[in-house]
Design a protein around this motif. Structure first.
Motif: not given
Length: 105
Positions: A80-87
């Motif tokens: 799960e990718l979250t908001e604000g993840s850069e890489h």
């Protein structure tokens, strides 16, 4: 929007898993397909944003092409990718009868 990459290492041989087919999915939809480079890496330009993604590694055909058997014909990792993840970097350590994965840097 985060970028996304993977690195696959053949732990049994101590070498990169080059030439391994990898799919990036959202739900059941394949967003992109790629093949690991000579260093066992795939870098996608960007992920579709926050949400659940799957990375599917076609391990069965890869081992078969090398004349090796495997217990896992496909390895699929859901993250799960979250908001604000850069890489987001997803590493896979692979052997014919085991695998492990982790979020790298």
């Amino acid at each position: 929007m985060p970028s996304l990459s993977t690195h696959v290492l053949d732990a049994a041989r101590g070498a990169p898993a080059s030439g391994l087919a990898v799919d990036l999915l959202e739900g059941d939809v394949v967003l992109e397909s790629a093949v690991t480079d000579p260093d066992g890496r795939v870098a996608w330009g960007s992920a579709p944003g926050a949400g659940v993604l799957r990375v599917r590694f076609a391990t069965g055909p890869w081992f078969a092409a090398a004349g090796r058997e495997t217990f896992f014909p496909v390895v699929e990792v859901t993250a799960e990718l979250t908001e604000g993840s850069e890489h987001v970097h997803l590493a896979l350590l692979l052997s014919p009868f085991a695998y492990t994965t982790y979020r790298g840097s």
